[in-house]
Structure formats: structure tokens, C-alpha cells
Scaffold this motif. Structure first.
Motif, PDB file in Angstrom:
ATOM      1  N   VAL A  38      10.918  -7.010   4.639  1.00 52.79           N
ATOM      2  CA  VAL A  38      10.198  -5.740   4.671  1.00 52.79           C
ATOM      3  C   VAL A  38       9.193  -5.761   5.820  1.00 52.79           C
ATOM      4  CG1 VAL A  38       8.669  -4.171   3.411  1.00 52.79           C
ATOM      5  CG2 VAL A  38      10.459  -5.424   2.180  1.00 52.79           C
ATOM      6  N   LEU A  39       9.242  -4.743   6.649  1.00 54.65           N
ATOM      7  CA  LEU A  39       8.252  -4.574   7.707  1.00 54.65           C
ATOM      8  C   LEU A  39       7.067  -3.815   7.137  1.00 54.65           C
ATOM      9  CD1 LEU A  39       7.444  -4.749  10.720  1.00 54.65           C
ATOM     10  CD2 LEU A  39       8.619  -2.561  11.046  1.00 54.65           C
ATOM     11  N   VAL A  40       5.894  -4.452   7.104  1.00 59.05           N
ATOM     12  CA  VAL A  40       4.691  -3.796   6.569  1.00 59.05           C
ATOM     13  C   VAL A  40       4.273  -2.720   7.563  1.00 59.05           C
ATOM     14  CG1 VAL A  40       2.370  -4.131   5.679  1.00 59.05           C
ATOM     15  CG2 VAL A  40       4.064  -5.973   5.474  1.00 59.05           C
ATOM     16  N   ASP A  41       4.222  -1.466   7.078  1.00 55.23           N
ATOM     17  CA  ASP A  41       4.170  -0.332   7.991  1.00 55.23           C
ATOM     18  C   ASP A  41       2.858   0.435   7.999  1.00 55.23           C
ATOM     19  OD1 ASP A  41       5.687   0.876   9.951  1.00 55.23           O
ATOM     20  OD2 ASP A  41       6.527   2.392   8.634  1.00 55.23           O
ATOM     21  N   GLY A  42       2.140   0.480   6.880  1.00 56.94           N
ATOM     22  CA  GLY A  42       0.921   1.269   6.853  1.00 56.94           C
ATOM     23  C   GLY A  42       0.445   1.522   5.443  1.00 56.94           C
ATOM     24  N   TYR A  43      -0.365   2.571   5.281  1.00 57.99           N
ATOM     25  CA  TYR A  43      -0.964   2.905   3.982  1.00 57.99           C
ATOM     26  C   TYR A  43      -0.641   4.357   3.627  1.00 57.99           C
ATOM     27  CZ  TYR A  43      -3.658  -1.399   4.417  1.00 57.99           C
ATOM     28  OH  TYR A  43      -4.015  -2.712   4.539  1.00 57.99           O
ATOM     29  N   THR A  44      -0.396   4.600   2.355  1.00 59.07           N
ATOM     30  CA  THR A  44      -0.175   5.960   1.883  1.00 59.07           C
ATOM     31  C   THR A  44      -1.512   6.689   1.786  1.00 59.07           C
ATOM     32  OG1 THR A  44      -0.434   5.462  -0.473  1.00 59.07           O
ATOM     33  CG2 THR A  44       1.750   5.095   0.499  1.00 59.07           C
ATOM     34  N   GLU A  45      -1.458   7.978   1.459  1.00 58.87           N
ATOM     35  CA  GLU A  45      -2.679   8.759   1.293  1.00 58.87           C
ATOM     36  C   GLU A  45      -3.533   8.219   0.154  1.00 58.87           C
ATOM     37  OE1 GLU A  45      -1.148  12.666   0.706  1.00 58.87           O
ATOM     38  OE2 GLU A  45      -1.019  13.106   2.848  1.00 58.87           O
ATOM     39  N   ASP A  46      -2.897   7.539  -0.797  1.00 57.20           N
ATOM     40  CA  ASP A  46      -3.626   6.963  -1.934  1.00 57.20           C
ATOM     41  C   ASP A  46      -4.105   5.541  -1.668  1.00 57.20           C
ATOM     42  OD1 ASP A  46      -3.222   9.264  -3.460  1.00 57.20           O
ATOM     43  OD2 ASP A  46      -1.246   8.565  -4.104  1.00 57.20           O
ATOM     44  N   GLY A  47      -3.908   5.072  -0.447  1.00 60.23           N
ATOM     45  CA  GLY A  47      -4.387   3.750  -0.087  1.00 60.23           C
ATOM     46  C   GLY A  47      -3.435   2.625  -0.435  1.00 60.23           C
TER      47      GLY A  47
END
Length: 316
Positions: free
Chosen positions: A252-261
Motif C-alpha cells: 500500500v502506498l501511503v497517500d494522504g489524509y481524508t477530511e476526517d483526518g
């Protein structure tokens, strides 16, 4: 479902059903598009593609998405023999680059060398975007697309030759002349072949195009109903495909954060912004595992699903 609603910062400006502007596919430092063909099938110079790719990787990009109107035609207009298979081989030598993804590949231009390179190059995602538009011969003829027999042979060859391949495609419902028989043929095909990723759009007339002048225009409400049937079918296929990965260990490529963190990533089978994501759970305290950070490629165990998305936790 609209993946943009899930992700706080969109990682891509375009989707697989149209040609996004060159060099405008990834706003973050993780994924970026490299346009390899411009204008009327004019391949971007070999050295320019490699120079741009190296610059991007040196700046922190870990995934390159190669795209053109027909990406796998790259090099066919050249006299030096360099083609897309050789380009993938060269790009694979870039240190720091993790993934290379092929988007918008026309079904007519898959050479044996290209298939082998996709299968054997560890940096090339086992993911191919092939917008087929339809499967019924009469409709394909009206669209000026390759015939059904060629398409079926290619699709089965790709699945046989490339392990764990995910195929993405797009279809158009309600193209002029598409009758109920052609629509049913498309539905039956999608139900049987079961694309890992699929989108469908209803036909819309564009002034000045040959299709807009064709007879037998399909009523808008019929186009919409046919599209909805295909989307509903693919939603079931997508949910089942996601569930089939529960218990597996995947990269899994760690990509970012959702709007909920919530931190999330993507598998090699997920293009930025248009495909599902992986919700990631942080490693347990005392596990000895490094914390999750954007840009990492982590081996994770899939614990469950959230409709089409996966839920996973790192094991390494």
C-alpha cells in the motif's frame, strides 16, 4: 461513488474517461502524470520523457502515471525503434520511483514486448486502463473501434499473461443505433468478464462530431437507465472484488489524509482519485513497526472492507 468526496486533497485532476491536461495529474508530491504523446500521435522525445521523469522522482514523486490519447502508441511514429516497452524498462531504473501506471491504452496497440514488460517489471503496476466504450460489434462499428473478436482475445491474453492484473475500462451507454440487444450484450459481457474497475457514461451529442449526425439517436432517459444498470452491476462486482482481498497481505502506498483526518493509501490496482482507497490503521504501540507516513510503501494486511474501499494495517 465519487472518490473525490472521500479524499480531502484530490491527487488527480482528470479521470480515465478523458484526457487530462499534461503535467496536471497530481497536485501532491506522490503521483504525477507524464504525457508521452502530444498532438496527432506525435511521441514526446525520448530524452525529454526521461528527463522529466527523473526531475519528478528527484523532487519526491514516487508514482508516475503515463498518459496520452493512446498511450501504448508511444514510439510508433519514431524511426529509432524505441517504444513504450523500452520506456517502461528505462523508467524502472530510476531510484526512488516505486510505481509506473499506464492510463488510456488503446486496445489495438499491445505488442508482445509491452505485455511482457508489464508482467515482469516490478515497478509497473499490474493495472491497465483500456477504455473499450462498448462490446457489441454494431455499436463498435459506429464508434470506429476495434471489433469484438480482437478485444476479447486481447483481454483474455492480458489476464493470462500478467499475474494479478486489474483491468479498468469505461463504456458509453446509448450511443446512436444502440438497441436493446446491443445493450443486453454489453450487460451480459460485464457480468461475465467482471472488470476489476469500470465506469460508464451516457452518450451526449457534441456539435460537429460525426456521431451527433447519426440517425437512431437513443432517447436521453433510455441512455440514463442503461448507464444506471451497468453502474449498479459494477458496484456489486467491485464490492465482491474488495471482499476477496480480506486476509491478504498487499503493498500500500501511503497517500494522504481524508477530511476526517484518517490516513489512507492506495494499492497498485488503484489510480489516483478515480479508484477506491485503503483506510489504514496505525501500528499498535509496542509492535516495533514504524509509524505511517505519507510517501511510504508499506506491506499491510487487509482486515475488512468499506463498500469498495479496503481497511488494512501495516505488518512491516
Amino acid at each position: 461513488m465519487d472518490r473525490k468526496a472521500t479524499v480531502a486533497e484530490s491527487k488527480a485532476s482528470g479521470a480515465a474517461d478523458h484526457f487530462p491536461p499534461p503535467q496536471h495529474f497530481g497536485g501532491a508530491s506522490l503521483a504525477h502524470a507524464v504525457a508521452v504523446v502530444s498532438g496527432k500521435f506525435r511521441s514526446k522525445p525520448w530524452a525529454a520523457v526521461l528527463e522529466e521523469a527523473k526531475h519528478l522522482v528527484d523532487s519526491g514523486v514516487v508514482e508516475l502515471n503515463l498518459i496520452a490519447e493512446d498511450t501504448n502508441q508511444y514510439g510508433m511514429d519514431r524511426r529509432d525503434g524505441r517504444n513504450l516497452a523500452q520506456l517502461l524498462q528505462e523508467l524502472g531504473k530510476l531510484e526512488g520511483l516505486r510505481w509506473i501506471r499506464l492510463l488510456y491504452c488503446y486496445p489495438s496497440y499491445f505488442s508482445e514486448d509491452l505485455i511482457d514488460e508489464i508482467a515482469n517489471n516490478p515497478k509497473v503496476c499490474k493495472y491497465i486502463d483500456i477504455p473499450l466504450q462498448h462490446i457489441a460489434n454494431l455499436t463498435l462499428l459506429g464508434m470506429n473501434r476495434p471489433p469484438q473478436a480482437h478485444t476479447l482475445q486481447l483481454l483474455h491474453k492480458l489476464r493470462e499473461r500478467i499475474p494479478r492484473l486489474a483491468l479498468r475500462t469505461t463504456f458509453i451507454s446509448g450511443f446512436p443505433g444502440e438497441g436493446e440487444a446491443e445493450h443486453r450484450e454489453l450487460v451480459d459481457f460485464c457480468s461475465t468478464f467482471r472488470f476489476e474497475r469500470m465506469g460508464c457514461f451516457q452518450y451526449s451529442e457534441e456539435e460537429g462530431t460525426p456521431a451527433a449526425e447519426l440517425p437512431e439517436q437513443v432517447p436521453p432517459e433510455v441512455r440514463e437507465a442503461r448507464r444506471d444498470e451497468l453502474i449498479s452491476l459494477q458496484q456489486r462486482v467491485g464490492e465482491e472484488w474488495a471482499k476477496s482481498h480480506v486476509g491478504e497481505e498487499i503493498e500500500v502506498l501511503v497517500d494522504g489524509y481524508t477530511e476526517d483526518g484518517e490516513i489512507y493509501g492506495r494499492t497498485q490496482w488503484d489510480a489516483p482519485d478515480i479508484d477506491p482507497i485503503v483506510f489504514l490503521l496505525a501500528p499498535e504501540e509496542g509492535s516495533g513497526l514504524a509509524p505511517l507516513e505519507v510517501g511510504q510503501l508499506r506491506r499491510c494486511r487487509v482486515l475488512g472492507t468499506s463498500i469498495f474501499d479496503l481497511e488494512a494495517t501495516p505488518v512491516e
